[in-house]
Design a protein around this motif. Structure first.
Motif, mmCIF file in Angstrom:
data_model
loop_
_atom_site.group_PDB
_atom_site.id
_atom_site.type_symbol
_atom_site.label_atom_id
_atom_site.label_comp_id
_atom_site.label_asym_id
_atom_site.label_seq_id
_atom_site.Cartn_x
_atom_site.Cartn_y
_atom_site.Cartn_z
ATOM 1 N N LEU A 128 0.699 -1.257 -0.111
ATOM 2 C CA LEU A 128 -0.169 -0.062 -0.077
ATOM 3 C C LEU A 128 0.864 0.850 -0.503
ATOM 4 N N SER A 129 2.438 1.279 0.287
ATOM 5 C CA SER A 129 3.161 2.449 0.187
ATOM 6 C C SER A 129 3.648 2.404 -1.003
ATOM 7 N N ASP A 130 4.493 3.400 -1.044
ATOM 8 C CA ASP A 130 5.270 3.636 -2.794
ATOM 9 C C ASP A 130 6.907 3.205 -1.473
ATOM 10 N N VAL A 131 7.793 2.555 -1.836
ATOM 11 C CA VAL A 131 9.121 2.489 -1.259
ATOM 12 C C VAL A 131 10.012 3.136 -1.591
ATOM 13 N N ARG A 132 9.569 3.973 -2.896
ATOM 14 C CA ARG A 132 10.845 5.322 -3.020
ATOM 15 C C ARG A 132 10.382 6.533 -2.348
ATOM 16 N N ARG A 133 9.815 6.338 -1.914
ATOM 17 C CA ARG A 133 9.252 7.843 -1.063
ATOM 18 C C ARG A 133 8.310 7.350 0.123
#
Length: 212
Positions: free
Chosen positions: A188-193
């Motif tokens: 559910l999260s953008d691992v880059r941000r």
């Protein structure tokens, strides 16, 4: 407003931070299969994700092209998901990432038939000048599972998995890995941000009633 599967089906995408049982119905996905460490720079896993999103957005953005898809409705592209297993391991061993076998997934909206999928592969291939043959149309019914929202780094998941195992046992269930039943994660999260300690991941394991 675009249809958002995360908001409309919270029981599948926004579970509590404590374990619960859920029965997951059949769904259709874009899928790419592979092996190896997902953290490998420019490895097969990262390449698979690129293929999935390219096809997913080809379908979503068809509304701006000349190809009208029957039944199309505007929607938010669903989050990336992953099915994980290792030969000879019941569940997963987080210390052996190089041995992972995986299927990366993105859920498809209901109007996407195999014909629409075939069109999207052709369209993406023509526009991107890239080989999309690894992407497949994947129909899957997950069935009865225990799940939980994991907050934090992926390497901390074993504690969440242990809590899920205890809960399942207390409710009279046992884990049920096997054919078409996998360790399942929804990102559910953008691992880059997102900072590692704030990552949100749905962790889901197949279960069966004890004695069955």
């Amino acid at each position: 407003m675009p249809f958002d599967y995360k908001k409309e089906y919270k029981e599948f995408y926004l579970p509590p931070k404590t374990p619960e049982l859920v029965t997951v119905p059949a769904m259709d996905f874009l899928a790419v299969r592979g092996t190896g460490d997902p953290n490998q720079e420019d490895g097969a896993y990262k390449q698979a994700i690129g293929l999935l999103y390219a096809v997913a957005y080809t379908i979503k953005m068809s509304k701006k092209g000349g190809h009208e898809l029957e039944g199309y409705f505007d929607y938010v592209v669903s989050p990336l998901e992953g099915l994980w297993w290792q030969e000879g391991v019941y569940g997963v061993d987080y210390s052996r990432k190089q041995d992972f076998q995986w299927i990366s997934l993105i859920r498809l909206p209901e109007f996407v038939t195999r014909e629409v999928f075939d069109w999207a592969i052709r369209e993406a291939t023509e526009k991107k000048q890239q080989d999309f043959s690894p992407v497949e149309f994947f129909h899957w019914e997950e069935g009865l599972c225990v799940q939980c929202m994991h907050i934090g780094p992926y390497d901390d998941e074993p504690a969440t998995v242990a809590a899920m195992q205890r809960y399942a046992q207390e409710q009279g269930y046992a884990e049920d890995f096997g054919q078409n039943r996998f360790h399942h994660e929804i990102y559910l999260s953008d691992v880059r941000r997102c900072k590692p300690e704030r990552l949100k991941t749905v962790v889901r394991h197949p279960v069966r009633k004890n004695g069955l």
